[in-house]
Design an enzyme around this catalytic site. Structure first.
Site, PDB file in Angstrom:
ATOM      1  N   LYS A 116     -56.263 -36.552   3.538  1.00 40.12           N
ATOM      2  CA  LYS A 116     -55.950 -37.964   3.699  1.00 40.12           C
ATOM      3  C   LYS A 116     -54.717 -38.196   4.554  1.00 40.12           C
ATOM      4  O   LYS A 116     -54.625 -39.203   5.274  1.00 40.12           O
ATOM      5  CB  LYS A 116     -55.775 -38.612   2.319  1.00 40.12           C
ATOM      6  CG  LYS A 116     -56.991 -38.476   1.393  1.00 40.12           C
ATOM      7  CD  LYS A 116     -58.253 -39.049   2.017  1.00 40.12           C
ATOM      8  CE  LYS A 116     -59.436 -39.068   1.062  1.00 40.12           C
ATOM      9  NZ  LYS A 116     -60.024 -37.771   0.808  1.00 40.12           N
ATOM     10  N   GLY A 165     -61.509 -41.542  -6.276  1.00 48.99           N
ATOM     11  CA  GLY A 165     -60.599 -42.172  -7.214  1.00 48.99           C
ATOM     12  C   GLY A 165     -59.735 -41.208  -7.995  1.00 48.99           C
ATOM     13  O   GLY A 165     -58.961 -41.625  -8.865  1.00 48.99           O
ATOM     14  N   GLU A 200     -47.631 -44.011  -0.136  1.00 43.76           N
ATOM     15  CA  GLU A 200     -47.783 -45.261   0.586  1.00 43.76           C
ATOM     16  C   GLU A 200     -47.428 -46.416  -0.337  1.00 43.76           C
ATOM     17  O   GLU A 200     -47.384 -46.258  -1.563  1.00 43.76           O
ATOM     18  CB  GLU A 200     -49.203 -45.429   1.153  1.00 43.76           C
ATOM     19  CG  GLU A 200     -50.290 -45.594   0.133  1.00 43.76           C
ATOM     20  CD  GLU A 200     -51.673 -45.727   0.772  1.00 43.76           C
ATOM     21  OE1 GLU A 200     -51.874 -45.224   1.892  1.00 43.76           O
ATOM     22  OE2 GLU A 200     -52.553 -46.323   0.127  1.00 43.76           O
ATOM     23  N   GLU A 275     -62.873 -46.897   4.697  1.00 47.96           N
ATOM     24  CA  GLU A 275     -62.479 -47.774   3.601  1.00 47.96           C
ATOM     25  C   GLU A 275     -61.162 -48.484   3.911  1.00 47.96           C
ATOM     26  O   GLU A 275     -60.225 -47.891   4.464  1.00 47.96           O
ATOM     27  CB  GLU A 275     -62.368 -46.968   2.303  1.00 47.96           C
ATOM     28  CG  GLU A 275     -63.626 -46.139   2.031  1.00 47.96           C
ATOM     29  CD  GLU A 275     -63.856 -45.846   0.584  1.00 47.96           C
ATOM     30  OE1 GLU A 275     -63.072 -46.319  -0.265  1.00 47.96           O
ATOM     31  OE2 GLU A 275     -64.841 -45.152   0.286  1.00 47.96           O
ATOM     32  N   ARG A 294     -69.567 -38.479   4.021  1.00 47.81           N
ATOM     33  CA  ARG A 294     -70.808 -38.200   3.296  1.00 47.81           C
ATOM     34  C   ARG A 294     -71.549 -39.508   3.074  1.00 47.81           C
ATOM     35  O   ARG A 294     -71.020 -40.582   3.330  1.00 47.81           O
ATOM     36  CB  ARG A 294     -70.495 -37.562   1.941  1.00 47.81           C
ATOM     37  CG  ARG A 294     -69.496 -38.381   1.133  1.00 47.81           C
ATOM     38  CD  ARG A 294     -69.265 -37.818  -0.248  1.00 47.81           C
ATOM     39  NE  ARG A 294     -68.082 -38.357  -0.876  1.00 47.81           N
ATOM     40  CZ  ARG A 294     -67.987 -39.543  -1.458  1.00 47.81           C
ATOM     41  NH1 ARG A 294     -69.049 -40.329  -1.498  1.00 47.81           N
ATOM     42  NH2 ARG A 294     -66.869 -39.952  -2.017  1.00 47.81           N
ATOM     43  N   VAL A 297     -72.453 -43.159  -2.972  1.00 49.29           N
ATOM     44  CA  VAL A 297     -73.261 -43.564  -4.116  1.00 49.29           C
ATOM     45  C   VAL A 297     -73.869 -44.947  -3.882  1.00 49.29           C
ATOM     46  O   VAL A 297     -75.032 -45.205  -4.187  1.00 49.29           O
ATOM     47  CB  VAL A 297     -72.412 -43.575  -5.409  1.00 49.29           C
ATOM     48  CG1 VAL A 297     -73.226 -44.099  -6.590  1.00 49.29           C
ATOM     49  CG2 VAL A 297     -71.863 -42.189  -5.709  1.00 49.29           C
ATOM     50  N   ARG A 340     -73.626 -49.518 -11.413  1.00 49.87           N
ATOM     51  CA  ARG A 340     -73.752 -48.121 -11.845  1.00 49.87           C
ATOM     52  C   ARG A 340     -73.920 -48.081 -13.360  1.00 49.87           C
ATOM     53  O   ARG A 340     -73.018 -48.465 -14.114  1.00 49.87           O
ATOM     54  CB  ARG A 340     -72.518 -47.317 -11.444  1.00 49.87           C
ATOM     55  CG  ARG A 340     -72.263 -47.289  -9.949  1.00 49.87           C
ATOM     56  CD  ARG A 340     -71.199 -46.264  -9.606  1.00 49.87           C
ATOM     57  NE  ARG A 340     -70.772 -46.383  -8.220  1.00 49.87           N
ATOM     58  CZ  ARG A 340     -70.004 -45.500  -7.594  1.00 49.87           C
ATOM     59  NH1 ARG A 340     -69.582 -44.424  -8.242  1.00 49.87           N
ATOM     60  NH2 ARG A 340     -69.642 -45.678  -6.342  1.00 49.87           N
TER      61      ARG A 340
END
Length: 451
Positions: A116, A165, A200, A275, A294, A297, A340
């Site tokens: 990241k 997450g 950050e 994102e 990737r 979900v 979900r």
């Protein structure tokens, strides 16, 4: 196009990939652990190879066994789905060394966006806006304290190799930083085998907006609109929808252009997600957060509003073919929502509740899609993610989609000894006045449900 593809995953995503492969005339190989021997995805594939016992490290994360299965069955390519090995550049390199195509971005791209801190540096160079913070790992607690003073509290400490997450700690006060820094590094090392972290500025009330991108080897790069993933518990998504409610056309255009620019800057190929965070009260401004290398979900909501099969595009790109769509071809129609459905108990901190599904009835009817691998009599295993399935509903507008989602949730029946689900919570979320108005922030569950 490939003749045979091995799916290095399990459950609903394995079954979903198998279905698209069948549409394209591609034969499939499933790999499975001992607890998954009777699963639907195993029966749906043309061939199946047992790769180990239940523990993921001995089966779905066992690279030698998966490569061995591909070689044994003559699979030309491997689709990793999401989770497990899907963002592991080493696995992609091993596939290449054995003459097997990895269906995803190149290993070096995966490595760059997977770190990241590196991704932040590359996106800054591409002109994407970032929250104040570091573009290099913070290698001492003293440096972390100095940086936190400069950017201001609260700050967020993130594992450079984190994702989904995990590996995230919010620090509200200077006196808490030292412990949080040490704990986050130790957790990152244990989970991701990489203790690097970065800092950050933390925004307490934000919207989480992600842009679906597709890129090929022929300079083709498109975005397929945005998904709003702001309903979360402990940084884990629960509800996703597309398009994002209450976004101006100008902001949508800027977000899409930024996502494509970022994907091009890192040399991306295949399906990916860029994102962003939007601050409550100033939703014309946005900041890059991370890129996921990737399929996600929540990809079905994008498929329902655009009509594009994202897995089919992944397969074509990996086979050396161009995308079938250009930016002008993509039109978002209507609204889609995904819930979900997890085998978890919200009243006990979302503790997983594995067990036998004595009763399992999924909803149906017009504009309702359920991605699941479970049937009555299936057992939710303690070894894997607790998601039972994904309920995805489409409507010509958001209000209709919400009403259809409430109807579908009411039809969903899941029961078994000790098994709890998130269905009831989803019903409360979908019916909540603030959610129905649109534009909720990531603290929605905390503020309204104390979760």
């Amino acid at each position: 196009m490939f003749d045979k593809v091995l799916i290095a995953n399990r459950g609903e995503i394995a079954l979903r990939i198998i279905r698209t492969c069948r549409d394209l005339g591609i034969r499939t190989v499933a790999v499975y652990s001992t607890p998954d021997a009777d699963a639907r995805f195993v029966r749906a594939a043309d061939e199946a190879v047992h790769i180990g016992p239940g523990a993921p490290t001995r089966s779905y994360l066992n690279i030698p066994n998966i490569i061995g299965a591909a070689v044994k069955t003559g699979a030309e390519a491997v689709h990793p789905g999401y989770g497990f090995l899907s963002e592991d550049p080493y696995f992609a390199e091993i596939c290449a060394d054995d003459g097997i195509t990895f269906i995803g971005p190149p290993p070096e791209v995966m490595e760059n966006v997977g770190d990241k801190a590196v991704a932040r540096r590359l996106m800054t160079a591409a002109g994407l806006p970032l929250l104040p913070g570091t573009t290099e790992p913070v290698d001492s607690v003293e440096s972390a304290e100095e940086i936190a003073r400069e950017i201001g509290y609260p700050v967020i400490i993130k594992a450079a190799a984190g994702g989904g997450g995990r590996g995230i700690t919010v620090v509200e006060r200077p006196e808490d930083l030292r412990d949080a820094y040490a704990t986050t590094r130790a957790g990152a090392q244990a989970v991701f085998k990489n203790s690097a972290v970065y800092l950050e500025r933390y925004l307490p009330r934000t919207r989480h907006i992600e842009i679906q991108v597709l890129c090929d080897d022929f300079d083709g790069a498109v975005h397929l609109g945005e998904r709003d993933c702001s309903v979360q518990r402990r940084h884990q998504k629960l509800v996703e929808e597309s398009p994002g409610p209450d976004l101006s056309p100008a902001l949508r255009e800027r977000l899409g252009a930024a996502a494509v620019a970022g994907a091009r800057a890192v040399g991306y190929r295949s399906a990916g997600t860029v994102e962003f965070l939007l601050e409550a009260g100033d939703e014309e401004a946005f900041w890059f957060m991370e890129m996921n290398a990737r399929i996600q979900v929540e990809h079905p909501v994008t498929e329902l509003v655009t009509g594009v099969d994202l897995v089919a595009e992944q397969l074509r790109v990996a086979a050396g073919m161009p995308l079938t769509v250009k930016q002008d071809d993509i039109e978002v129609r209507g609204h889609a929502i995904e819930c979900r459905i997890n085998a978890e108990d919200p009243e006990r901190g979302f503790a997983p509740t594995p067990g036998l599904l004595e009763n399992y009835r999924t909803p149906g009817g017009p504009w309702v899609r359920v991605d699941t691998d479970y049937v009555p009599g299936s057992r939710v295993s303690p070894y894997y993610d607790s998601m039972i399935g994904k309920l995805i509903v489409w409507g010509p507008d958001r209000a209709t989609a919400l009403d259809r989602t409430r109807r579908a949730l009411a039809e969903f029946e899941v029961s078994g000894p000790g098994v709890h689900t998130t269905i009831g919570l989803h019903q409360e979320i979908i019916g909540h006045p603030e959610f129905r108005r649109g534009g909720v922030t990531t603290d929605f569950l905390t503020r309204h449900f104390s979760l």
